[in-house]
Design an enzyme around this catalytic site. Sequence first.
Site, mmCIF file in Angstrom:
data_model
loop_
_atom_site.group_PDB
_atom_site.id
_atom_site.type_symbol
_atom_site.label_atom_id
_atom_site.label_comp_id
_atom_site.label_asym_id
_atom_site.label_seq_id
_atom_site.Cartn_x
_atom_site.Cartn_y
_atom_site.Cartn_z
ATOM 1 N N ARG A 4 44.442 99.880 90.169
ATOM 2 C CA ARG A 4 43.746 99.650 91.316
ATOM 3 C C ARG A 4 44.175 100.698 92.855
ATOM 4 O O ARG A 4 43.805 100.821 93.474
ATOM 5 C CB ARG A 4 43.834 98.156 91.944
ATOM 6 C CG ARG A 4 42.924 97.392 91.096
ATOM 7 C CD ARG A 4 43.062 95.925 91.741
ATOM 8 N NE ARG A 4 44.248 95.223 91.124
ATOM 9 C CZ ARG A 4 44.650 93.994 91.710
ATOM 10 N NH1 ARG A 4 44.022 93.433 92.686
ATOM 11 N NH2 ARG A 4 45.434 93.286 91.209
ATOM 12 N N TRP B 221 39.733 105.531 83.715
ATOM 13 C CA TRP B 221 40.312 106.131 82.437
ATOM 14 C C TRP B 221 41.064 105.221 81.623
ATOM 15 O O TRP B 221 41.361 103.972 82.256
ATOM 16 C CB TRP B 221 41.234 107.591 82.647
ATOM 17 C CG TRP B 221 42.292 107.098 83.761
ATOM 18 C CD1 TRP B 221 43.578 106.406 83.396
ATOM 19 C CD2 TRP B 221 42.292 107.533 84.994
ATOM 20 N NE1 TRP B 221 44.183 106.511 84.859
ATOM 21 C CE2 TRP B 221 43.506 107.099 85.882
ATOM 22 C CE3 TRP B 221 40.885 108.198 85.946
ATOM 23 C CZ2 TRP B 221 43.612 107.250 87.125
ATOM 24 C CZ3 TRP B 221 41.079 108.213 87.292
ATOM 25 C CH2 TRP B 221 42.673 107.933 87.771
ATOM 26 N N GLU C 152 45.690 99.904 75.726
ATOM 27 C CA GLU C 152 44.478 99.206 75.394
ATOM 28 C C GLU C 152 43.904 99.611 74.100
ATOM 29 O O GLU C 152 43.337 98.873 73.341
ATOM 30 C CB GLU C 152 43.351 99.655 76.432
ATOM 31 C CG GLU C 152 43.743 99.322 78.008
ATOM 32 C CD GLU C 152 42.700 99.869 78.790
ATOM 33 O OE1 GLU C 152 42.660 100.728 79.686
ATOM 34 O OE2 GLU C 152 41.658 98.796 79.055
ATOM 35 N N CYS D 127 43.192 94.095 87.028
ATOM 36 C CA CYS D 127 43.158 95.644 86.949
ATOM 37 C C CYS D 127 44.592 96.284 87.242
ATOM 38 O O CYS D 127 44.843 96.093 88.436
ATOM 39 C CB CYS D 127 41.995 96.395 87.659
ATOM 40 S SG CYS D 127 42.027 98.260 87.581
HETATM 41 N N1 ARG Z 1 40.324 97.224 77.402
HETATM 42 C C1 ARG Z 1 39.130 97.669 77.120
HETATM 43 C C2 ARG Z 1 38.970 98.657 75.954
HETATM 44 O O1 ARG Z 1 39.973 98.860 75.407
HETATM 45 C C3 ARG Z 1 38.524 98.594 78.647
HETATM 46 C C4 ARG Z 1 38.446 97.799 79.740
HETATM 47 C C5 ARG Z 1 38.735 98.787 81.124
HETATM 48 N N2 ARG Z 1 39.986 99.662 80.905
HETATM 49 C C6 ARG Z 1 39.997 100.561 81.971
HETATM 50 N N3 ARG Z 1 41.068 101.458 81.579
HETATM 51 N N4 ARG Z 1 39.196 100.795 82.973
HETATM 52 O O2 ARG Z 1 38.013 99.278 75.709
#
Ligand code: ARG
Length: 357
Positions: A69, A237, A242, A66
């Site tokens: 953090r 968030w 991602e 992560c």
């Molecule tokens: N990578 C995942 C997604 O695109 C989410 C994982 C957690 N991500 C976060 N920003 N807490 O759905």
Amino acid sequence: MEREQLWQQAEDFIRVCYAELNKSEEELADRLEEVKKALADLGAYTHTQEELTHGAKMAWRNSNRCIGRLFWETLEVVDARALSTDDEMAEALFRHLELATHGGRIRPVITVFRASSAARPDARIWNRQLIRYAGYKTENGIVGDPISAEFTSFCQSLGWRGEGTPYDVLPLVLSMESEAPSLYEIPKELVLEVPIEHPDYPETAKLGLRWYAVPIVSDMRLEIGGISYSAAPFNGWYMGTEIGARNLADEDRYNLQPVMARIMGLDTARESSLWKDRALLELNAAVLHSFKKNGVAIVDHHTAAQQFKRFEDNENKRGRAVTGDWSWLIPPVSPAATPIFHSTYENRTVTPNFFYR
Ligand code: ARG
């Protein structure tokens, strides 16, 4: 877990936890005595509210993959250990959605359900995230998110029928009372979503792309001091990449690089035109722009990487080593433009932590 091993892990955790919480030697000694007795009498012990709260925060702090953090201490921990029915579990998850979404000003939240015990089945959330889009197998390939194809079939085998759009939110699949899961449709008003558009390419808005505001990981087990919480969904968030570089872009996800390239009028016949990189970059710009415009919290990967460096400084100042999984910490776009790329991390597992079930 063996009793001796459980005691070892309990003791390690309580010592570190109580030191971090500035508890007195006396309080520590009393608590260790209490835990030892509980283990001898019952073969298990129960975390106090404080231990659970701080333990969950430590688990986030120790999550090697992560990048977010820095904010570990702000985690809001909801103690749902007293709940015992599927209905109550669904209700608690709906509250989690509200608390975390917060009208777009997303708050990091974890809801912890009862601990694992030999006496009854584990509380279980079958979804990998609380909110995810269905992926339907059709003759023309998958409609929706291919990553959910198998789970979508499973929901259908339990009697669920989705509308069949590319962005149908899957139902919650929960089991607390027996091995057999119950299905719950998530009320629409609890699912905040962002329509994706690009400030410079109006065509993008016409694609009808969207993404949900809050990623809530629900397929990991929380382990604190030797105690396992099989259902402990947590969220932060989003970091833009991602969605923009993976969920919408990966070939085995929504596969939108060629679509974006067409809108941008790029030459897709030659790899050396770098059309993939250009399309990817603008998909990411579109995601950040759209979340901002809709008042939904999101972080870009450069800011996130700087925040991670601050986290490292903080931890070093407090005399704690930072562990990390470099291959996950680097962002999928422009990794070498972040300081993380040029650092090395020890990928050692420290508990409390989250583990794949
Ligand atoms: N990578 C995942 C997604 O695109 C989410 C994982 C957690 N991500 C976060 N920003 N807490 O759905």
